[in-house]
Structures are given as structure tokens and as C-alpha cells.
Design an enzyme around this catalytic site. Structure first.
Site, PDB file in Angstrom:
ATOM      1  N   LYS A  86     -37.369  21.524 -10.108  1.00  0.00           N
ATOM      2  CA  LYS A  86     -37.148  22.112  -8.771  1.00  0.00           C
ATOM      3  C   LYS A  86     -37.976  23.400  -8.614  1.00  0.00           C
ATOM      4  CE  LYS A  86     -35.356  23.008  -4.696  1.00  0.00           C
ATOM      5  NZ  LYS A  86     -35.251  24.390  -4.464  1.00  0.00           N
TER       6      LYS A  86
ATOM      7  N   ASN B 299     -40.898  24.157  -5.822  1.00  0.00           N
ATOM      8  CA  ASN B 299     -41.012  25.326  -4.948  1.00  0.00           C
ATOM      9  C   ASN B 299     -42.367  26.014  -5.082  1.00  0.00           C
ATOM     10  OD1 ASN B 299     -38.363  24.695  -4.371  1.00  0.00           O
ATOM     11  ND2 ASN B 299     -37.670  26.811  -4.358  1.00  0.00           N
TER      12      ASN B 299
HETATM   13  C1  3PG Z   1     -35.624  27.885  -0.757  1.00  0.00           C
HETATM   14  O1  3PG Z   1     -35.195  27.801  -1.895  1.00  0.00           O
HETATM   15  O2  3PG Z   1     -34.927  28.129   0.240  1.00  0.00           O
HETATM   16  C2  3PG Z   1     -37.050  27.669  -0.507  1.00  0.00           C
HETATM   17  O3  3PG Z   1     -37.428  26.421  -0.995  1.00  0.00           O
HETATM   18  C3  3PG Z   1     -37.909  28.777  -1.084  1.00  0.00           C
HETATM   19  O4  3PG Z   1     -37.480  29.932  -0.581  1.00  0.00           O
HETATM   20  P1  3PG Z   1     -38.401  31.270  -0.546  1.00  0.00           P
HETATM   21  O5  3PG Z   1     -39.614  30.975   0.254  1.00  0.00           O
HETATM   22  O6  3PG Z   1     -37.481  32.240   0.163  1.00  0.00           O
HETATM   23  O7  3PG Z   1     -38.670  31.686  -1.941  1.00  0.00           O
END
Ligand code: 3PG
Length: 475
Positions: A182, A186
Site C-alpha cells: 500500500k 501511494n
Molecule cells: C491517502 O492516504 O489519503 C492518500 O492516498 C495519500 O494521501 P496524501 O497525499 O495526503 O499523502
């Protein structure tokens, strides 16, 4: 009293929506939160469904079927440990805790061991898809205790996003592999977002396009082989007008925030010595964007010449941009997946990359039609050392390579900032070089620090007194 099949701790947006998703698929669910307002919201939204909210933790645990299955959807970090400490005395051996938040994988590794020692099953599960995904079908990445996963599998398969009749969930592997995957998801997300931001910059700065043309182009790309969630929402953003009739996105401060998963991906990639430069760059660019005052000051010192006419001729430009975006996208996925294969070796995660690409095809933020191609690539050859070696991927890169070169060269000449595009072609040129100039770096290291070097065709390590030539001396 009827018992509930699944319990969720944390009735924030994700927890509440996941519970409603579970209930919509015919499984009863109990939700716990200390905040009574959130619990009330669950009961309102879940009216007529098999859901119940609790503010009392003991009553919550008592309401669950045995073995109890509890999904935690609370902010990553200390709160996860605090919740586990609170739940532990109320649980019995064989009960299952699933951490569905964005925990750092090293925390998950500790928790797996800690809970196994007291007879509790635990697994870390990445959940992607935001609010909408949680409610109507996320992509889920569970890793850790396989036996526990199998117990919950029917529920997870039912609530996951479905693509071609297949659920976007699979057992990822042992240990903290679910959270690791995960995290990399990201990281890829950050880089694709930066690539889209570069694209927007080219459209508005290099080409002076207005909002309609920008919107149309993203919407058009999203119809064919580039179809993806991030393009879809980008097209929507450029169609969204504020109450005064102007574009809302134009009013948003150009300072990007983050919650840390991109940074973690970058950190671990350097620990594992596996380069993912476009992801690193996307993290850096979010940080750079925060220096607004400095940027404003520098923009007056190094003023950029405004282009009176578009940098590119419009007819050919649309294809050039689309091909460059395709090149960038494929490169970003390839970097992220390369990191996964390295982590799989180092941590023995036994990752099945075809399965990971399969479950990323739906529900998650980085879903796109390319993931089918990637899935097929790893189905053809599970041990592929790098996605660039897949024949379909390599033919896409060869076909689009010249476009990205032209795009980047012209943008740089005109002073248009395209860091993600420039980075993808830079990565490509380096990784496809049989010979890099790194021999010079070794010589320099040996010169100033006696760090030694290896010689082509000769075993052993050597040192030279470079200032007083005396030949290479084995050490
Ligand atoms: C989340 O976990 O909400 C997004 O996938 C990544 O969030 P971020 O851009 O705030 O790090």
C-alpha cells in the site's frame, strides 16, 4: 441478541463507509468510536441495515461473533497501539485484528510478532479508494496472518471493487507485506499526480490553453487506453466552477501537503538501494511547493520570459503530449513495481506481482487500464527483472520515447518547469545504459578517501595513490 460478523474501530469517513459497504453485502457489522457524533452518523446512514454503533468498547466486543474480527480504521502511529492495548484484555485467543489504516510497515512487523505471541491473529491491510472506494468497493492489500485472512476472505472479496468479475483483493504475503505494498501504491500515486501537474503546467504555461481545452484533453485521454481514476478526477476538477462561476482549482494555494506515505516509499527505496527517482522527485516537489515566499522572491530574480506564442504547434502537440504522458506513466509504474520486487527478496514477502497489478485495476487511486498490461506481463513471466523488459511495455516505451525527448527539450529551452517528465526520460536513459560514467565516481572516491575500486576483468579491490602515480595496488 444477534452477534455481528465484523467490528470496525474508528467511525471516521473510511471506517463508517467500509462498515456500510460490509452491511450492504449482507454481513452484519458493529462500529465503535468514542465520539458519539460519529456513532450516531453511522446509525443514521445505516438505518435499515444490519449495523449497530457503540461508544462502549466492552459492549462493542461483546456484540461480536466468535472469533471476533475487528478492523481498525484509525490514524496511523501511536493511536493504533493505544487501541490494541485497549482491546487486548477484552479479546480471546484466536480473535482477529486487522489494521486497515496507512501504518508504516515496520510498525506492522512489530505488531504481527507482538500479537502472535499472545495468541491473537493480526494482519495489516492497505485499503485504497478513499471514501467512495470504502463505501462501494476499495482495493485491499492484506498481508500477514494467512489463516486469519482466509477466515475473513469471503467478506473482503464481497466488499472489494470488482473488475471482470474478480475482486480487487488478494492475500499479499507474510509479515507487513500488505502495508508495504500500500505504501508503494501511494508512492506511485504521488508520482502520477506530479506527472499530471507537469502536464497541466505545459498546457497552461507553454501553450496558453484555457480551462476548457485543458478539461477536454484530460477527459478525452480518460476515454481510451489511458483511462484512469486520476485522469478522471483531474477532468472533473477542471470542470468544477465555484459559486462565482470561476474555476475553483485556480483559487487553491499552490502548496501541496502530504500525510507521509510517499516520503516513506522514498526512504525505504534508499535503504534498499533500489532507485525510484520519479517518486522521490514527486515527494521533493510537494516539499518545494511549500516554499512559496522564497519561490516568489526567486521568480523576480530569475524572471521567466513569457512566450507570446505557444511553444508547440498545436496540431502535432496533442499527440506529443499524450505519448509523453504514456511514457511517464509506464515509467512510474515500472519504478514502483521494481521496488516491490526488491522488497519481496529482502523481506521474503513472496509477492505475486501479477496479482498486485490485478487488484490495482479497480477500486484504488492508481487504477488505470495499464494495470491489465502489467498484470499480463507478470503472468507471462513472474520473475521479470524489470517491467521495461516486458515486450509490450518495451514497445510502448520505444514508440513514445522520441515524444518525451522533444517535449522535455522544448520545455526546458522555454523555461517551462517539467520535472517529472525530465526525470522519467533521465531514468530511462540511465537504466538502459550498459555503461555508466560511475567508474569516474569510483576513481574520485578512491582518490580522496581511499575507498578502493574494482577493475574490469580482474578480481579483488584496489587502491591507487592518485597524486603520486604508483599503479593500482590490491588491498
Ligand atoms: C491517502 O492516504 O489519503 C492518500 O492516498 C495519500 O494521501 P496524501 O497525499 O495526503 O499523502
Amino acid at each position: 441478541m444477534d452477534k455481528y460478523r465484523i467490528g470496525i474501530v474508528g467511525m471516521g469517513t473510511m471506517g463508517r463507509n467500509l462498515l456500510l459497504n460490509i452491511a450492504s453485502h449482507g454481513f452484519s457489522g458493529a462500529g465503535f468510536d468514542k465520539d458519539a457524533t460519529k456513532v450516531r452518523l453511522l446509525e443514521q446512514e445505516g438505518a435499515g441495515m444490519q449495523v449497530k454503533g457503540f461508544v462502549d468498547v466492552t459492549a462493542f466486543i461483546d456484540s461480536l461473533e466468535k472469533p471476533a474480527v475487528i478492523i481498525l480504521l484509525v490514524p496511523a502511529g501511536k493511536i493504533v497501539d493505544d487501541v490494541i492495548v485497549e482491546l487486548q484484555p477484552l479479546l480471546a485467543k484466536g480473535d482477529i485484528i486487522i489494521d486497515g489504516g496507512n501504518s508504516h510497515f515496520t510498525d506492522t512487523t512489530k505488531r504481527v510478532d507482538q500479537l502472535e505471541a499472545v495468541g491473537l491473529h493480526f494482519f495489516g491491510m492497505g485499503v485504497s479508494g478513499g471514501e467512495e472506494g470504502a463505501r462501494y468497493g476499495p482495493s485491499m492489500m492484506p498481508g500477514g496472518d494467512k489463516e486469519a485472512y482466509q477466515y475473513v476472505q469471503p467478506v473482503l472479496e464481497a466488499i472489494a471493487a470488482q473488475v471482470d468479475g474478480e475482486p480487487c483483493v488478494t492475500y499479499i504475503g507474510p509479515g507487513a507485506s500488505g502495508h508495504f505494498v500500500k505504501m508503494v501504491h501511494n508512492g506511485i500515486e504521488y508520482a502520477i499526480m506530479q506527472l499530471i501537474a507537469d502536464t497541466y503546467e505545459i498546457m497552461r504555461v507553454a501553450q496558453n490553453w484555457g480551462e476548457d481545452k485543458i478539461q477536454e484533453t484530460f477527459a478525452e485521454w480518460n476515454k481510451d487506453d489511458l483511462k484512469s481514476y486520476l485522469l478522471e478526477i483531474t477532468a472533473d476538477i477542471f470542470a468544477y466552477k465555484d459559486t462565482d462561476g470561476t474555476l475553483l482549482v485556480d483559487k487553491i494555494k499552490d502548496e501541496a501537503k502530504s500525510k507521509g506515505t510517499g516520503k516513506w516509499t522514498t526512504q525505504i527505496s534508499t535503504d534498499l538501494e533500489l532507485p525510484i527517482p520519479t517518486i522521490d522527485l514527486a515527494v521533493a516537489l510537494r516539499d518545494l511547493s511549500k516554499y512559496k515566499t522564497l519561490r516568489e522572491k526567486l521568480s523576480t530574480v530569475f524572471e521567466r520570459q513569457k512566450n507570446d506564442k505557444p511553444v508547440f504547434k498545436d496540431a502535432a502537440f496533442k499527440d506529443l503530449l499524450k505519448q509523453s504522458y504514456t511514457f511517464g506513466l509506464v515509467t512510474i509504474y515500472s519504478q514502483g513495481i521494481h521496488l516491490l520486487s526488491r522488497a519481496s527478496e529482502v523481506y521474503n514477502y513472496q509477492l505475486k506481482l501479477n496479482e498486485i497489478a490485478r487488484i490495482w485495476r479497480g477500486g484504488c487511486i492508481i487504477r488505470s487500464s495499464f494495470l491489465e498490461l502489467i498484470r499480463k506481463g507478470f503472468e507471462r513471466e513472474a520473475g521479470l527483472a524489470h517491467l521495461f523488459l516486458d515486450p509490450e511495455v518495451s514497445s510502448i516505451l520505444k514508440y513514445t520515447e522520441q515524444s518525451v525527448r522533444t517535449l522535455v527539450a522544448q520545455c526546458i529551452t522555454s523555461g517551462v518547469s517539467v520535472p517529472a517528465y525530465a526525470n522519467t526520460i533521465g531514468y530511462y536513459d540511465a537504466i538502459r545504459s550498459a555503461e555508466l560514467p560511475s567508474n569516474l565516481i569510483q576513481a574520485q572516491r578512491d582518490y580522496f578517501g581511499a575507498h578502493t575500486y574494482e577493475l574490469i576483468g580482474k578480481s579483488g579491490v584496489f587502491h591507487t595513490d592518485w597524486a603520486h602515480p604508483s599503479g593500482n595496488i590490491p588491498v
